[in-house]
Write a protein that holds these residues in place. Structure first.
Motif, PDB file in Angstrom:
ATOM      1  N   ALA A 243       5.216  22.180  73.378  1.00  0.00           N
ATOM      2  CA  ALA A 243       4.440  21.593  72.291  1.00  0.00           C
ATOM      3  C   ALA A 243       4.969  20.218  71.902  1.00  0.00           C
ATOM      4  O   ALA A 243       4.216  19.354  71.435  1.00  0.00           O
ATOM      5  CB  ALA A 243       4.450  22.525  71.078  1.00  0.00           C
ATOM      6  N   GLU A 244       6.275  20.014  72.117  1.00  0.00           N
ATOM      7  CA  GLU A 244       6.900  18.724  71.817  1.00  0.00           C
ATOM      8  C   GLU A 244       6.875  17.783  73.014  1.00  0.00           C
ATOM      9  O   GLU A 244       7.454  16.690  72.962  1.00  0.00           O
ATOM     10  CB  GLU A 244       8.353  18.952  71.382  1.00  0.00           C
ATOM     11  CG  GLU A 244       8.494  19.777  70.103  1.00  0.00           C
ATOM     12  CD  GLU A 244       9.918  20.247  69.874  1.00  0.00           C
ATOM     13  OE1 GLU A 244      10.793  19.945  70.724  1.00  0.00           O
ATOM     14  OE2 GLU A 244      10.165  20.910  68.860  1.00  0.00           O
ATOM     15  N   ASN A 245       6.233  18.202  74.105  1.00  0.00           N
ATOM     16  CA  ASN A 245       6.164  17.422  75.350  1.00  0.00           C
ATOM     17  C   ASN A 245       7.530  17.162  75.970  1.00  0.00           C
ATOM     18  O   ASN A 245       7.731  16.164  76.667  1.00  0.00           O
ATOM     19  CB  ASN A 245       5.439  16.086  75.120  1.00  0.00           C
ATOM     20  CG  ASN A 245       3.954  16.276  74.894  1.00  0.00           C
ATOM     21  OD1 ASN A 245       3.314  17.078  75.586  1.00  0.00           O
ATOM     22  ND2 ASN A 245       3.405  15.552  73.936  1.00  0.00           N
ATOM     23  N   ARG A 246       8.466  18.082  75.728  1.00  0.00           N
ATOM     24  CA  ARG A 246       9.794  17.944  76.337  1.00  0.00           C
ATOM     25  C   ARG A 246       9.829  18.553  77.731  1.00  0.00           C
ATOM     26  O   ARG A 246      10.711  18.231  78.530  1.00  0.00           O
ATOM     27  CB  ARG A 246      10.855  18.604  75.444  1.00  0.00           C
ATOM     28  CG  ARG A 246      10.997  17.940  74.076  1.00  0.00           C
ATOM     29  CD  ARG A 246      12.076  18.606  73.259  1.00  0.00           C
ATOM     30  NE  ARG A 246      13.388  18.436  73.844  1.00  0.00           N
ATOM     31  CZ  ARG A 246      14.478  19.067  73.438  1.00  0.00           C
ATOM     32  NH1 ARG A 246      14.392  19.932  72.429  1.00  0.00           N
ATOM     33  NH2 ARG A 246      15.640  18.866  74.028  1.00  0.00           N
ATOM     34  N   ILE A 247       8.918  19.466  78.014  1.00  0.00           N
ATOM     35  CA  ILE A 247       8.770  20.004  79.363  1.00  0.00           C
ATOM     36  C   ILE A 247       7.296  19.929  79.741  1.00  0.00           C
ATOM     37  O   ILE A 247       6.419  19.835  78.875  1.00  0.00           O
ATOM     38  CB  ILE A 247       9.282  21.458  79.487  1.00  0.00           C
ATOM     39  CG1 ILE A 247       8.450  22.410  78.616  1.00  0.00           C
ATOM     40  CG2 ILE A 247      10.754  21.541  79.115  1.00  0.00           C
ATOM     41  CD1 ILE A 247       8.833  23.872  78.794  1.00  0.00           C
ATOM     42  N   THR A 248       7.035  19.979  81.038  1.00  0.00           N
ATOM     43  CA  THR A 248       5.660  19.878  81.517  1.00  0.00           C
ATOM     44  C   THR A 248       4.987  21.242  81.532  1.00  0.00           C
ATOM     45  O   THR A 248       5.639  22.281  81.410  1.00  0.00           O
ATOM     46  CB  THR A 248       5.629  19.300  82.931  1.00  0.00           C
ATOM     47  OG1 THR A 248       6.233  20.247  83.838  1.00  0.00           O
ATOM     48  CG2 THR A 248       6.397  17.977  83.012  1.00  0.00           C
ATOM     49  N   ARG A 249       3.678  21.226  81.696  1.00  0.00           N
ATOM     50  CA  ARG A 249       2.931  22.477  81.787  1.00  0.00           C
ATOM     51  C   ARG A 249       3.409  23.289  83.000  1.00  0.00           C
ATOM     52  O   ARG A 249       3.528  24.505  82.928  1.00  0.00           O
ATOM     53  CB  ARG A 249       1.435  22.174  81.901  1.00  0.00           C
ATOM     54  CG  ARG A 249       0.537  23.411  81.817  1.00  0.00           C
ATOM     55  CD  ARG A 249      -0.920  23.023  81.955  1.00  0.00           C
ATOM     56  NE  ARG A 249      -1.308  22.039  80.962  1.00  0.00           N
ATOM     57  CZ  ARG A 249      -1.687  22.324  79.717  1.00  0.00           C
ATOM     58  NH1 ARG A 249      -1.693  23.600  79.325  1.00  0.00           N
ATOM     59  NH2 ARG A 249      -2.036  21.370  78.878  1.00  0.00           N
ATOM     60  N   ARG A 250       3.681  22.601  84.096  1.00  0.00           N
ATOM     61  CA  ARG A 250       4.151  23.294  85.300  1.00  0.00           C
ATOM     62  C   ARG A 250       5.525  23.907  85.078  1.00  0.00           C
ATOM     63  O   ARG A 250       5.798  25.010  85.542  1.00  0.00           O
ATOM     64  CB  ARG A 250       4.182  22.332  86.488  1.00  0.00           C
ATOM     65  CG  ARG A 250       4.676  22.959  87.778  1.00  0.00           C
ATOM     66  CD  ARG A 250       4.500  22.039  88.961  1.00  0.00           C
ATOM     67  NE  ARG A 250       3.090  21.837  89.265  1.00  0.00           N
ATOM     68  CZ  ARG A 250       2.649  21.121  90.303  1.00  0.00           C
ATOM     69  NH1 ARG A 250       3.519  20.517  91.108  1.00  0.00           N
ATOM     70  NH2 ARG A 250       1.352  20.996  90.519  1.00  0.00           N
ATOM     71  N   GLU A 251       6.398  23.203  84.361  1.00  0.00           N
ATOM     72  CA  GLU A 251       7.723  23.753  84.067  1.00  0.00           C
ATOM     73  C   GLU A 251       7.620  24.974  83.163  1.00  0.00           C
ATOM     74  O   GLU A 251       8.346  25.952  83.341  1.00  0.00           O
ATOM     75  CB  GLU A 251       8.614  22.670  83.454  1.00  0.00           C
ATOM     76  CG  GLU A 251       9.052  21.610  84.465  1.00  0.00           C
ATOM     77  CD  GLU A 251       9.695  20.403  83.835  1.00  0.00           C
ATOM     78  OE1 GLU A 251      10.393  19.658  84.558  1.00  0.00           O
ATOM     79  OE2 GLU A 251       9.495  20.168  82.619  1.00  0.00           O
ATOM     80  N   GLN A 252       6.728  24.937  82.198  1.00  0.00           N
ATOM     81  CA  GLN A 252       6.539  26.103  81.340  1.00  0.00           C
ATOM     82  C   GLN A 252       6.022  27.291  82.153  1.00  0.00           C
ATOM     83  O   GLN A 252       6.463  28.432  81.954  1.00  0.00           O
ATOM     84  CB  GLN A 252       5.557  25.798  80.215  1.00  0.00           C
ATOM     85  CG  GLN A 252       5.401  26.963  79.229  1.00  0.00           C
ATOM     86  CD  GLN A 252       4.351  26.705  78.168  1.00  0.00           C
ATOM     87  OE1 GLN A 252       3.464  25.863  78.340  1.00  0.00           O
ATOM     88  NE2 GLN A 252       4.446  27.419  77.056  1.00  0.00           N
ATOM     89  N   ALA A 253       5.116  27.045  83.105  1.00  0.00           N
ATOM     90  CA  ALA A 253       4.617  28.117  83.960  1.00  0.00           C
ATOM     91  C   ALA A 253       5.742  28.682  84.824  1.00  0.00           C
ATOM     92  O   ALA A 253       5.810  29.894  85.069  1.00  0.00           O
ATOM     93  CB  ALA A 253       3.481  27.596  84.841  1.00  0.00           C
ATOM     94  N   ALA A 254       6.652  27.796  85.281  1.00  0.00           N
ATOM     95  CA  ALA A 254       7.795  28.252  86.078  1.00  0.00           C
ATOM     96  C   ALA A 254       8.702  29.154  85.251  1.00  0.00           C
ATOM     97  O   ALA A 254       9.226  30.158  85.752  1.00  0.00           O
ATOM     98  CB  ALA A 254       8.567  27.048  86.614  1.00  0.00           C
TER      99      ALA A 254
END
Length: 304
Positions: A243-254
Motif C-alpha cells: 500500500a505504501e509502494n515499498r514492494i511491487t505487486r509481483r513481490e507481494q504475490a511472491a
C-alpha cells in the motif's frame, strides 16, 4: 574441551573478529556442542549464549561458568528464536555477526576460510549490504548437502528463505545497527524470511560461498499454529508495504506464494493432506512455476 593454541579468543571487544549469537531453550547438551564447534575454529570469536528461559537455567550457568570466551545472557520469559536473537544482538561487539542454532554445529576448520573469502569480497566495507551464505550438511530427517544460490535481485527475498540464516551466514554488523530493524519478536516461525524480506527493501543482497561450513539438524518440526500465526502476520505487513509502494505487486504475490507453501508444509506435517494440497495449489496460483519450492533454491554441489 580441546581448543586450538595458535589464536587466543580475547575478551577485549576490539579483538573480536566475529560475534556469534546462540539461542538455547532446554538444550544444554546440544548448546555445549554448538559452542565447542565455534571455539574449535581458528577465529577470534565473541560467543553470546542466550538462555531463552529454559526450565533448568542452572545447567548452562554451570557449563559455561568462568569461561571468559562466552557470555551467557538469560531471558526471564521464553520468547522464541527471534526474541532470543534480539537479546543477543544487544551484546555483540564485532564487525561481523553470525548465528548458530543450538542444535547445529560449525564444521571443523571452515570459519576462517569463510571469513577470509567474505572480507576479500568486500565485507570489511562499512557500507556493505551483502550477506554471505555457505553450504550445509543436513542431519536428522535427511543427510543432504545443500549449497544455496546467490540472489539475482531483491525479489528473490520475497520468494522464499532458501539459505540457512539461523546458522550459515556471515553478516555485517551494520545490518543490525537499529533495534527496530532486528527480528520481529512476535514471530515464533518464519522470522528469518520476514527479516531478510524487509532488509531487501533497503538493498540487501546474498552472496554464496563454495564451502560446506555447517551441520544442520533438520529433525525439528515447527508447530502448525506458530506457522499459521506468523504467515498471517507477515502477509499483513507485506500488504501494508504494498500500500505504501515499498514492494511491487509481483513481490507481494511472491510473498503470498511462499507463505502458502509454508502453510502447506505445516498441514502436511500434521497429516492434513487435503488442507496441504489446497495451500500448495494456492501457492502455485500466486506464483506459477515448475517446481514446488518457490525460491531460488540450492545445488547439491558448490558452483565454482
Amino acid at each position: 574441551m580441546k581448543r586450538p593454541k595458535p589464536v587466543p579468543i580475547w575478551p577485549n571487544a576490539i579483538m573480536h573478529d566475529i560475534s556469534f549469537v546462540v539461542p538455547s531453550y532446554n538444550r544444554a547438551a546440544q548448546t555445549k556442542a554448538a559452542v565447542e564447534s565455534i571455539l574449535a575454529q581458528d577465529v577470534r570469536a565473541q560467543i553470546i549464549v542466550v538462555d531463552d528461559a529454559s526450565d533448568d537455567g542452572a545447567a548452562l550457568e554451570q557449563m559455561f561458568a568462568g569461561d571468559s570466551h562466552i557470555r551467557l545472557v538469560r531471558r526471564q520469559k521464553n520468547g522464541g528464536a527471534a526474541a532470543a536473537r534480539n537479546t543477543g544482538l544487544e551484546h555483540v561487539t564485532a564487525p561481523i555477526i553470525s548465528f548458530l542454532d543450538s542444535d547445529d554445529c560449525l564444521l571443523p576448520g571452515t570459519l576462517g576460510t569463510r571469513m577470509a573469502m567474505a572480507m576479500s569480497a568486500g565485507m570489511g566495507d562499512r557500507t556493505s549490504a551483502t550477506v554471505y551464505a555457505c553450504g550445509w550438511q543436513e542431519t536428522g530427517r535427511s543427510s543432504r548437502k545443500r549449497y544455496p544460490r546467490p540472489s539475482r535481485s531483491r525479489s528473490d527475498f520475497f520468494s522464499a528463505c532458501w539459505f540457512a540464516p539461523g546458522s550459515a551466514i556471515l553478516a555485517p554488523a551494520s545490518l543490525f545497527h537499529r533495534e527496530q530493524e532486528h527480528f520481529d519478536a512476535r514471530l515464533r516461525r518464519l522470522e528469518d524470511f520476514d527479516f531478510f524480506a524487509r532488509k531487501a527493501i533497503d538493498g540487501l543482497m546474498l552472496a554464496t560461498q563454495p564451502v560446506l561450513g555447517v551441520q544442520i539438524n533438520t529433525s525439528y518440526t515447527a508447530l502448525g499454529n506458530d506457522v499459521f500465526k506468523a504467515a498471517d502476520l507477515i502477509e499483513d505487513k507485506m500488504a501494508a508495504y504494498r500500500a505504501e509502494n515499498r514492494i511491487t505487486r509481483r513481490e507481494q504475490a511472491a510473498v503470498k506464494a511462499y507463505l502458502a507453501y509454508e502453510r502447506a508444509a505445516a498441514y502436511s506435517w500434521a497429516g492434513k493432506k487435503t488442507q496441504a494440497t489446497v495451500s500448495l495449489l494456492k501457492s502455485l496460483a500466486y506464483k506459477p512455476r515448475t517446481t514446488l519450492f518457490p525460491g531460488p533454491g540450492w545445488d547439491d554441489a558448490p558452483s565454482l
